[in-house]
Design a protein around this motif. Structure first.
Motif, PDB file in Angstrom:
ATOM      1  N   PRO A  44      -2.688   0.661  -1.176  1.00 43.79           N
ATOM      2  CA  PRO A  44      -1.848  -0.289  -0.835  1.00 43.79           C
ATOM      3  C   PRO A  44      -2.325  -0.607   0.646  1.00 43.79           C
ATOM      4  O   PRO A  44      -1.788   0.100   1.425  1.00 43.79           O
ATOM      5  CB  PRO A  44      -0.519   0.473  -1.009  1.00 43.79           C
ATOM      6  N   PRO A  45      -2.095  -1.588   1.210  1.00 46.51           N
ATOM      7  CA  PRO A  45      -2.187  -3.601   0.713  1.00 46.51           C
ATOM      8  C   PRO A  45      -3.602  -3.591   0.105  1.00 46.51           C
ATOM      9  O   PRO A  45      -3.703  -4.595  -0.063  1.00 46.51           O
ATOM     10  CB  PRO A  45      -1.345  -3.931   1.996  1.00 46.51           C
ATOM     11  N   ASP A  88       1.737  -4.129  -8.273  1.00 48.20           N
ATOM     12  CA  ASP A  88       0.753  -3.720  -7.155  1.00 48.20           C
ATOM     13  C   ASP A  88       1.132  -4.820  -6.284  1.00 48.20           C
ATOM     14  O   ASP A  88       0.077  -4.202  -4.967  1.00 48.20           O
ATOM     15  CB  ASP A  88      -0.647  -3.831  -7.185  1.00 48.20           C
TER      16      ASP A  88
END
Length: 92
Positions: A44-45, A88
């Motif tokens: 992430p991101p 996500d």
């Protein structure tokens, strides 16, 4: 500083992407465009940003902050393009 999106280019394969985001400053249209390179990341991101201007790498620099906002928006609504799911990309 107010930026205006000049160009957004992204190339995808099944799980990766790269591209660039270019901005112009409407108050100074003859100045060089701000360009931020976008690359896939495995955590992430899920993307990395690199400003073409080496003195503007700070994430709070206007072009970096705007490119970050744009990428988070795009990936939140098209996570399947990079092999991810909506989970996500939690909503802020």
């Amino acid at each position: 500083m107010t930026l205006q999106l000049l160009s957004l280019t992204l190339a995808y394969d099944d799980t990766r992407f790269f591209g660039s985001v270019m901005f112009t400053d409407p108050a100074h249209p003859d100045d060089k465009s701000a360009t931020v390179l976008v690359d896939h990341a495995d955590e992430p991101p899920w993307f990395r940003l690199t400003n073409v201007d080496p003195t503007a790498q700070d994430p709070t620099a206007p072009a970096m902050a705007e490119a970050d906002r744009i990428m988070r928006f795009l990936l939140r609504y098209t996570p399947d393009r990079i092999g991810r799911t909506q989970a996500d990309f939690p909503q802020p």
